[in-house]
Enzyme design. Sequence first.
Site, PDB file in Angstrom:
ATOM      1  N   GLY A  46       0.832  -1.192   0.000  1.00  0.00           N
ATOM      2  CA  GLY A  46       0.000   0.000   0.000  1.00  0.00           C
ATOM      3  C   GLY A  46       0.869   1.244   0.000  1.00  0.00           C
ATOM      4  CD  GLN A  51       3.441   5.939   2.574  1.00  0.00           C
ATOM      5  OE1 GLN A  51       2.463   5.382   2.104  1.00  0.00           O
ATOM      6  NE2 GLN A  51       4.436   5.277   3.139  1.00  0.00           N
ATOM      7  CB  CYS A  93       5.215   2.418   7.279  1.00  0.00           C
ATOM      8  SG  CYS A  93       4.758   3.888   6.359  1.00  0.00           S
ATOM      9  CG  LEU A  94       6.575   0.991   1.283  1.00  0.00           C
ATOM     10  CD1 LEU A  94       6.003   1.252  -0.100  1.00  0.00           C
ATOM     11  CD2 LEU A  94       7.647  -0.084   1.242  1.00  0.00           C
ATOM     12  CG  HIS A 135      -0.529   1.459   7.225  1.00  0.00           C
ATOM     13  ND1 HIS A 135       0.420   1.082   8.162  1.00  0.00           N
ATOM     14  CD2 HIS A 135       0.126   2.277   6.351  1.00  0.00           C
ATOM     15  CE1 HIS A 135       1.580   1.660   7.867  1.00  0.00           C
ATOM     16  NE2 HIS A 135       1.429   2.381   6.775  1.00  0.00           N
ATOM     17  CD  GLU A 136      -1.049   2.527   2.741  1.00  0.00           C
ATOM     18  OE1 GLU A 136      -0.612   3.695   2.692  1.00  0.00           O
ATOM     19  OE2 GLU A 136      -0.327   1.547   2.996  1.00  0.00           O
ATOM     20  CG  HIS A 139       0.210   6.968   5.412  1.00  0.00           C
ATOM     21  ND1 HIS A 139       1.323   7.484   6.033  1.00  0.00           N
ATOM     22  CD2 HIS A 139       0.491   5.659   5.194  1.00  0.00           C
ATOM     23  CE1 HIS A 139       2.232   6.512   6.192  1.00  0.00           C
ATOM     24  NE2 HIS A 139       1.743   5.393   5.698  1.00  0.00           N
TER      25      HIS A 139
HETATM   26 NI    NI Z   1       2.687   3.549   5.605  1.00  0.00          NI
END
Ligand code: NI
Length: 162
Positions: A46, A51, A93-94, A135-136, A139
């Site tokens: 995701g 991000q 998380c990226l 999660h997304e 963000h």
């Molecule tokens: Ni994330």
Amino acid sequence: MAIRTIRKEKDPCLYKKCREVTSFDERLSQLIDDMFDTMYDADGVGLAAPQVGVLRRVVVIDVGGPEGENAPVEMVNPHILESSGTQGGMEGCLSFPGKSGYVERPNHVKVEACDRHGDLYEYEGEGLFARAVFHECDHLDGKVYLPLVKEPPADFKPEQEE
Ligand code: NI
């Protein structure tokens, strides 16, 4: 197709509330294509627009595998309609490479969102898909998962990394 730079750690973009998308134009389409490329390049499931430094309410998700009936999916201006149950699992998380932690999320989600053309769809899913949606969507409100990390229960066995 372009891979964009993923904002990391203390980048202010990760901590700001994102605005709704109002123009369903070529620029949005390009952003979504780039977000998919960037997510796959980083082996993520995701990615949210902040991000990659864009403070708009856009996420892409592809959890693949047996739970991936909905995948890949693009969500513009997502709204969570229903959530239920609880799941605990490892989350990463990226934007925070090399880190992961135990986070509890609802196990089931129903969400509505537009696609890049402005058409509204409803998605429903469980497990990893639900985890990715929460999660997304966090963000988009400037929230990262780290404050949600807690000590796993004694009988918790980490499955594969998410
Ligand atoms: Ni994330």
